[in-house]
Design a protein around this motif. Structure first.
Motif, PDB file in Angstrom:
ATOM      1  N   ASP A   1       0.858  -1.188   0.000  1.00  0.00           N
ATOM      2  CA  ASP A   1       0.000   0.000   0.000  1.00  0.00           C
ATOM      3  C   ASP A   1       0.890   1.232   0.000  1.00  0.00           C
ATOM      4  OD1 ASP A   1       0.748   0.627   2.706  1.00  0.00           O
ATOM      5  OD2 ASP A   1      -0.785  -0.745   3.437  1.00  0.00           O
ATOM      6  N   SER A   2       0.275   2.382  -0.063  1.00  0.00           N
ATOM      7  CA  SER A   2       1.047   3.624  -0.136  1.00  0.00           C
ATOM      8  C   SER A   2       1.149   4.351   1.194  1.00  0.00           C
ATOM      9  CB  SER A   2       0.425   4.549  -1.185  1.00  0.00           C
ATOM     10  OG  SER A   2      -0.905   4.853  -0.825  1.00  0.00           O
ATOM     11  N   HIS A   3       0.612   3.773   2.258  1.00  0.00           N
ATOM     12  CA  HIS A   3       0.602   4.511   3.525  1.00  0.00           C
ATOM     13  C   HIS A   3       1.432   3.884   4.644  1.00  0.00           C
ATOM     14  CE1 HIS A   3      -2.966   1.861   3.744  1.00  0.00           C
ATOM     15  NE2 HIS A   3      -2.627   1.745   5.002  1.00  0.00           N
ATOM     16  N   ASN A   4       1.959   2.690   4.469  1.00  0.00           N
ATOM     17  CA  ASN A   4       2.812   2.093   5.493  1.00  0.00           C
ATOM     18  C   ASN A   4       4.275   2.153   5.069  1.00  0.00           C
ATOM     19  OD1 ASN A   4       1.166   0.910   7.723  1.00  0.00           O
ATOM     20  ND2 ASN A   4       0.122  -0.044   6.000  1.00  0.00           N
TER      21      ASN A   4
ATOM     22  N   VAL B   1      12.604  -8.009   5.762  1.00  0.00           N
ATOM     23  CA  VAL B   1      12.658  -8.856   4.563  1.00  0.00           C
ATOM     24  C   VAL B   1      11.258  -8.964   3.953  1.00  0.00           C
ATOM     25  CG1 VAL B   1      13.120 -11.187   3.700  1.00  0.00           C
ATOM     26  CG2 VAL B   1      14.692 -10.126   5.332  1.00  0.00           C
ATOM     27  N   PHE B   2      10.258  -9.213   4.802  1.00  0.00           N
ATOM     28  CA  PHE B   2       8.872  -9.259   4.316  1.00  0.00           C
ATOM     29  C   PHE B   2       8.471  -7.913   3.700  1.00  0.00           C
ATOM     30  CE2 PHE B   2       7.796 -12.889   7.344  1.00  0.00           C
ATOM     31  CZ  PHE B   2       7.607 -13.811   6.327  1.00  0.00           C
ATOM     32  N   ALA B   3       8.832  -6.812   4.354  1.00  0.00           N
ATOM     33  CA  ALA B   3       8.470  -5.483   3.851  1.00  0.00           C
ATOM     34  C   ALA B   3       9.044  -5.258   2.455  1.00  0.00           C
ATOM     35  CB  ALA B   3       8.948  -4.399   4.816  1.00  0.00           C
ATOM     36  N   ASN B   4      10.279  -5.685   2.247  1.00  0.00           N
ATOM     37  CA  ASN B   4      10.900  -5.555   0.925  1.00  0.00           C
ATOM     38  C   ASN B   4      10.174  -6.411  -0.109  1.00  0.00           C
ATOM     39  OD1 ASN B   4      13.297  -3.733   0.810  1.00  0.00           O
ATOM     40  ND2 ASN B   4      13.821  -4.901   2.627  1.00  0.00           N
ATOM     41  N   THR B   5       9.796  -7.625   0.271  1.00  0.00           N
ATOM     42  CA  THR B   5       9.057  -8.502  -0.636  1.00  0.00           C
ATOM     43  C   THR B   5       7.710  -7.880  -0.987  1.00  0.00           C
ATOM     44  OG1 THR B   5      10.134 -10.468   0.267  1.00  0.00           O
ATOM     45  CG2 THR B   5       8.057 -10.813  -0.920  1.00  0.00           C
ATOM     46  N   ILE B   6       7.026  -7.358   0.015  1.00  0.00           N
ATOM     47  CA  ILE B   6       5.728  -6.712  -0.207  1.00  0.00           C
ATOM     48  C   ILE B   6       5.885  -5.554  -1.190  1.00  0.00           C
ATOM     49  CG2 ILE B   6       3.910  -5.348   0.908  1.00  0.00           C
ATOM     50  CD1 ILE B   6       4.529  -7.122   3.463  1.00  0.00           C
TER      51      ILE B   6
ATOM     52  N   GLY C   1       4.386  -6.796  -4.433  1.00  0.00           N
ATOM     53  CA  GLY C   1       3.003  -6.399  -4.220  1.00  0.00           C
ATOM     54  C   GLY C   1       2.313  -7.123  -3.087  1.00  0.00           C
ATOM     55  N   GLN C   2       2.944  -8.183  -2.585  1.00  0.00           N
ATOM     56  CA  GLN C   2       2.366  -8.934  -1.466  1.00  0.00           C
ATOM     57  C   GLN C   2       3.400  -9.922  -0.941  1.00  0.00           C
ATOM     58  OE1 GLN C   2      -0.938 -10.900  -3.431  1.00  0.00           O
ATOM     59  NE2 GLN C   2       0.223 -12.801  -3.575  1.00  0.00           N
TER      60      GLN C   2
END
Length: 86
Positions: free
Chosen positions: A19-22, A45-50, A54-55
């Motif tokens: 998303d564009s807000h986190n 690591v998860f944040a980079n994958t997201i 995109g998820q």
């Protein structure tokens, strides 16, 4: 949420959406607070994958726990895909 009792032990997959807000740091912090065995570093690591894909699948396991984790992440402000079987 709201699954019949006999399906609560079936495995479900918890997916966080981009998303564009986190911020990366915010996602990592939230994941480390609510997802078992995820610390801040793994959360990054998860944040980079997201961000890149995109998820990300952040947890998979029994339905009751998956529903709790999903609700906690959603409540903390993350964008969530619907829970999926498996």
């Amino acid at each position: 949420p709201g699954r019949p009792r006999n399906t609560l032990l079936l495995p479900l997959t918890v997916i966080v959406l981009n998303d564009s807000h986190n911020t990366f740091e915010g996602v990592a912090t939230i994941l480390s607070q609510f997802v078992p065995d995820v610390d801040y570093a793994k959360g990054m690591v998860f944040a980079n994958t997201i961000h890149k894909k995109g998820q990300a699948t952040v947890w998979r396991g029994d339905g009751e726990r998956a529903e709790l984790i999903w609700e906690q992440l959603k409540g903390a402000g993350l964008s969530m895909a619907p829970l999926i079987d498996g």
